[in-house]
Scaffold this motif. Structure first.
Motif, short mmCIF file in Angstrom:
data_model
loop_
_atom_site.label_atom_id
_atom_site.label_comp_id
_atom_site.label_asym_id
_atom_site.label_seq_id
_atom_site.Cartn_x
_atom_site.Cartn_y
_atom_site.Cartn_z
N ARG A 1 49.26 22.78 18.13
CA ARG A 1 48.50 22.58 17.66
C ARG A 1 49.86 23.35 16.30
N HIS A 2 50.60 24.56 16.61
CA HIS A 2 51.18 24.94 15.76
C HIS A 2 52.02 23.80 14.57
N VAL B 1 48.73 22.89 12.47
CA VAL B 1 48.79 23.67 11.32
C VAL B 1 49.43 23.66 9.91
N LEU C 1 49.12 20.49 8.00
CA LEU C 1 47.70 20.81 7.22
C LEU C 1 47.66 21.83 6.24
N PHE C 2 48.43 22.52 5.95
CA PHE C 2 49.12 23.31 5.30
C PHE C 2 50.29 22.79 4.33
N LEU D 1 47.70 20.51 1.80
CA LEU D 1 46.94 20.87 1.11
C LEU D 1 47.42 20.83 0.41
N ALA D 2 48.73 22.14 0.44
CA ALA D 2 49.86 22.50 -0.75
C ALA D 2 50.87 21.40 -1.21
#
Lengths: 55, 149
Positions: free
Chosen positions: A2-3, A6, A9-10, A13-14
């Protein structure tokens, strides 16, 4: 796991915003966005492994 | 802005008033600046990234910041000053931050929330959502001012 998701995803988006605001042509923007995404991921993984050895 | 655009910007006329309004709208409602400029793709990508980043941050139990004088006697104390940078980042989310503030979502110092494994991730996502929206706002402003296509 999961880390990692995440972090991915971060990074995505950036990378979308960084890619969209930079460069001149759509092709260059895509390449730059992918490059930013890859850099976030690689640096994140390297730092993660380095911090693992710090108590 | 890339170098060729900077050189071009030096030649253009003073900033039109509409550009400031577009910039303000872009800050207030993420993506709206590009929508007003009919840049649909950019609005969806950049505005969407900000909205997703913010709501994912909230869903992960992230914390939003505001300046509080709790335990301090002056605004110039370190404990107050240190709250300004994260608040400035959060404020970048515009209406999303304001709505959360009005509804008191994400502002409380709740130990149970802070104990969640995703708390730090969520807080980072919320900070980055605001910072990404500042970039989005500047991009919309540059386009409206004719400094960028």
């Amino acid at each position: 796991m999961r880390h990692l998701l995440v972090m991915a995803l971060f990074a995505a988006l950036a990378a979308i915003v960084f890619g969209a605001i930079s460069k001149d042509t759509p092709r260059e923007r895509w390449i730059y966005g992918v490059k930013v995404f890859a850099e976030f991921m690689v640096i994140g993984l390297v730092l993660g492994w380095l911090l693992r050895f710090i108590p | 802005m890339v170098k060729s655009e900077r050189i071009e910007a030096q030649r253009v006329e003073p900033t039109p008033r509409g550009a400031w309004l577009i910039g303000l709208a872009a800050w207030f409602l993420p993506g709206s600046g590009h929508l007003a400029l009919h840049k649909w793709g950019r609005a969806a990508l950049m505005g969407g990234a900000v909205w997703v980043c913010f709501f994912v941050g909230l869903a992960m139990g992230g914390h939003l910041f505001y300046v509080t004088m709790e335990g301090a006697t002056s605004f110039l104390q370190w404990s107050v000053l240190i709250q300004i940078p994260p608040m400035a980042a959060n404020v970048g989310s515009g209406i999303l931050y304001i709505a959360c503030w009005l509804m008191d979502i994400g502002f409380r110092d709740d130990p149970q929330q802070a104990a969640r494994a995703t708390y730090e991730y969520g807080t980072t996502f919320l900070l980055i959502a605001g910072l990404l929206n500042y970039l989005t706002m500047l991009d919309a402003f540059d386009i409206a001012a004719g400094r960028k296509s």
